[in-house]
Design a protein around this motif. Structure first.
Motif, short mmCIF file in Angstrom:
data_model
loop_
_atom_site.label_atom_id
_atom_site.label_comp_id
_atom_site.label_asym_id
_atom_site.label_seq_id
_atom_site.Cartn_x
_atom_site.Cartn_y
_atom_site.Cartn_z
N VAL A 39 0.67 -1.17 -0.14
CA VAL A 39 -0.11 -0.03 -0.07
C VAL A 39 0.39 0.83 0.33
CG1 VAL A 39 -1.56 1.39 1.62
CG2 VAL A 39 -1.65 -0.72 1.09
N HIS A 40 0.57 1.91 -0.71
CA HIS A 40 1.06 3.80 -1.32
C HIS A 40 0.43 4.54 -0.68
CE1 HIS A 40 2.80 7.02 -2.77
NE2 HIS A 40 4.28 5.87 -3.28
N VAL A 41 0.99 5.09 0.21
CA VAL A 41 0.46 5.98 1.46
C VAL A 41 1.56 7.88 0.81
CG1 VAL A 41 -0.18 6.78 3.49
CG2 VAL A 41 -0.38 4.65 2.64
N THR A 42 0.38 8.47 0.11
CA THR A 42 0.88 9.96 0.06
C THR A 42 0.50 11.03 0.71
OG1 THR A 42 1.42 9.70 -2.58
CG2 THR A 42 1.11 11.65 -1.94
N ASN A 43 1.39 11.85 2.04
CA ASN A 43 0.63 13.28 2.84
C ASN A 43 0.88 14.10 1.43
OD1 ASN A 43 0.60 14.79 4.11
ND2 ASN A 43 1.98 14.60 5.33
N GLU A 44 -0.15 14.60 0.88
CA GLU A 44 -0.21 15.58 -0.01
C GLU A 44 -0.12 17.23 0.70
OE1 GLU A 44 -3.88 14.18 -3.42
OE2 GLU A 44 -4.14 13.93 -0.71
N ARG A 45 -0.31 17.11 1.65
CA ARG A 45 0.06 18.33 2.67
C ARG A 45 1.63 18.30 2.07
NH1 ARG A 45 0.46 18.29 6.96
NH2 ARG A 45 0.20 16.50 7.78
N THR A 46 2.84 16.90 2.37
CA THR A 46 4.32 17.40 2.13
C THR A 46 4.64 17.37 1.53
OG1 THR A 46 4.79 15.61 3.32
CG2 THR A 46 4.22 17.28 4.53
N GLY A 47 3.46 16.19 0.11
CA GLY A 47 4.73 15.86 -1.10
C GLY A 47 5.29 14.49 -0.57
N CYS A 140 6.54 11.02 7.55
CA CYS A 140 6.38 12.04 6.31
C CYS A 140 5.52 12.55 6.45
CB CYS A 140 6.61 10.60 4.93
SG CYS A 140 7.35 9.57 4.51
N GLY A 141 5.50 12.77 7.71
CA GLY A 141 4.37 13.69 8.34
C GLY A 141 3.25 13.13 8.49
N LEU A 142 3.15 12.38 8.95
CA LEU A 142 1.90 10.80 8.83
C LEU A 142 2.09 10.84 10.57
CD1 LEU A 142 1.16 9.70 5.76
CD2 LEU A 142 -0.07 11.32 6.51
N ASP A 143 1.34 10.23 11.25
CA ASP A 143 1.92 9.30 12.56
C ASP A 143 1.02 8.00 12.30
OD1 ASP A 143 2.34 12.16 14.02
OD2 ASP A 143 -0.10 12.49 14.92
N VAL A 144 2.26 7.25 13.21
CA VAL A 144 1.96 6.29 12.24
C VAL A 144 2.55 5.27 13.48
CG1 VAL A 144 3.31 4.39 10.97
CG2 VAL A 144 2.87 6.25 10.16
N ARG A 145 1.51 4.15 13.62
CA ARG A 145 1.42 2.90 15.05
C ARG A 145 1.34 1.70 14.21
NH1 ARG A 145 -3.29 4.15 18.40
NH2 ARG A 145 -3.89 5.47 17.32
N PHE A 146 2.79 0.86 14.82
CA PHE A 146 1.95 -0.90 14.93
C PHE A 146 1.48 -1.07 16.08
CE2 PHE A 146 6.35 -0.17 12.97
CZ PHE A 146 5.83 -0.91 11.54
N VAL A 147 0.39 -1.89 15.33
CA VAL A 147 -0.30 -3.27 16.61
C VAL A 147 -0.72 -4.04 16.42
CG1 VAL A 147 -1.76 -0.87 16.50
CG2 VAL A 147 -2.65 -2.40 15.15
N TYR A 157 1.63 -6.81 12.97
CA TYR A 157 1.32 -5.63 13.27
C TYR A 157 0.04 -5.32 12.28
CZ TYR A 157 5.03 -6.92 15.96
OH TYR A 157 6.55 -7.83 17.25
N GLY A 158 -1.03 -4.95 12.58
CA GLY A 158 -0.94 -3.88 11.33
C GLY A 158 -0.68 -2.72 11.71
N VAL A 159 -1.27 -1.87 11.14
CA VAL A 159 -0.91 -0.36 10.65
C VAL A 159 -2.15 1.15 11.47
CG1 VAL A 159 0.74 1.19 9.70
CG2 VAL A 159 1.17 -0.74 9.42
N VAL A 160 -2.05 2.16 11.75
CA VAL A 160 -2.29 2.76 11.82
C VAL A 160 -1.49 3.63 11.36
CG1 VAL A 160 -4.33 4.42 12.93
CG2 VAL A 160 -3.86 1.78 13.85
N ILE A 161 -2.37 4.94 10.12
CA ILE A 161 -2.04 6.46 10.07
C ILE A 161 -2.83 7.24 9.91
CG2 ILE A 161 -0.67 6.82 8.01
CD1 ILE A 161 0.26 3.75 6.83
N GLU A 162 -2.16 7.79 10.14
CA GLU A 162 -2.86 9.06 10.58
C GLU A 162 -2.58 10.48 9.97
OE1 GLU A 162 -6.05 10.95 13.80
OE2 GLU A 162 -4.86 9.10 14.42
N ASP A 163 -3.18 11.05 9.58
CA ASP A 163 -3.25 12.76 9.21
C ASP A 163 -2.88 13.59 10.74
OD1 ASP A 163 -2.16 15.39 8.50
OD2 ASP A 163 -2.22 14.74 6.57
N PRO A 164 -2.12 14.88 11.52
CA PRO A 164 -2.20 15.39 12.59
C PRO A 164 -2.77 16.18 11.95
CG PRO A 164 0.31 15.15 11.62
CD PRO A 164 -0.33 14.00 10.18
N GLU A 165 -2.56 16.96 10.85
CA GLU A 165 -2.91 18.23 10.38
C GLU A 165 -4.67 17.92 10.22
OE1 GLU A 165 -2.03 21.33 10.62
OE2 GLU A 165 -0.02 20.65 10.84
#
Length: 274
Positions: A39-47, A140-147, A157-165
């Motif tokens: 899976v590819h995740v782009t932070n469009e705020r930071t590029g 990459c400007g994103l908050d990540v957790r391994f669960v 582990y699963g993964v949670v990826i959240e944009d802090p903004e």
């Protein structure tokens, strides 16, 4: 946050090499593919962009889909179909931070991070970063957790990826049975997009040597054998997690052809804006 499903298949992918089953034929006829999971995740705020799991189909995926090479990678566990594409980093990256859990697996005697470090010690452009499961970190400007999830016999582990903004959240179950711990369910919950392991329909459990497990009140197995959720189990988990949208991934070619491409079963190339 833009999420692109580069690989939505299990360890053999669909179409499977050398297979002429009805589902593989249907995939060829439709011109769709389920390559090995990524899976590819782009932070469009930071590029910047982040890759979740390094598929053996890395080269094909990045030549096929219009996404940039990642600035960093996450690895959920050490199985071939989630890790061995990391070898593609050779002569492709000047520097690739790879993030993984630091919990020592009693089966291997190593953490996921340590296994990557040992296996790819020849890749001097790969830097492995260790993380405590459940503790957030920023990449990459994103908050990540391994669960932690349940994928015996190895830690996974699963993964949670959240944009802090913006608060946009994508949750991935990783490879898991239905027996996801309660604390991990809480962490994975309320996602805008949930990507859930659903390797086969529950009806396929009759062909597994172990049958099915984690049956619901009607006796439908929510786990295929002991390692992966069935479609029915994944949908039950999604309902429990109250996901905004759910796509089922890590899919085998054992789905009957007449339902193998129905919603919410994902195929490669799907893209979501969160």
């Amino acid at each position: 946050m833009r999420v692109t499903l580069l690989g939505t298949g299990d360890t053999t992918g669909t179409p499977t090499v050398g297979c002429d089953c009805a589902t593989c034929r249907r995939a060829r006829d439709r011109g769709v593919e389920r390559s090995r999971f990524s899976v590819h995740v782009t932070n469009e705020r930071t590029g910047e962009s982040l890759l979740v799991d390094c598929s053996p189909d890395f080269r094909h995926q990045f030549l096929t889909h219009d996404v940039p090479l990642p600035d960093a990678a996450l690895v959920t566990h050490i199985h071939f179909d989630h890790l061995d594409g990391l070898g593609n980093a050779y002569r492709v990256f000047d520097d690739l931070p790879v993030h993984a859990a630091n919990e020592v697996d009693p089966v291997t005697g190593e953490s996921v991070a340590d296994t990557i470090r040992r296996k790819y010690d020849y890749l001097d452009r790969v830097r492995v970063h260790d993380h405590v499961p459940t503790e957030p970190f920023r990449v990459c400007g994103l908050d990540v957790r391994f669960v932690p999830v349940d994928h015996p016999p190895l830690l996974c582990y699963g993964v949670v990826i959240e944009d802090p903004e913006t608060g946009a959240r994508c949750s991935l179950t990783g490879d898991t049975s239905y027996a996801v711990p309660d604390a991990s369910r809480a962490a994975l919950s309320d996602a805008d997009l949930l990507l859930a392991d659903a390797i086969v329909p529950a009806s396929s459990c009759e062909h597994h040597p172990l049958g099915g497990s984690h049956h619901d009140a009607d006796g439908v197995p929510r786990t295929f054998g002991s390692k992966h959720m069935t479609r029915e189990g994944a949908l039950d988990l999604a309902a429990d997690l109250d996901a905004g949208r759910t796509r089922l991934v890590h899919l085998a070619h054992f789905y009957p052809a007449d339902e193998a491409f129905d919603d919410p079963l994902a195929v490669d190339g799907e893209q979501y804006e969160l």
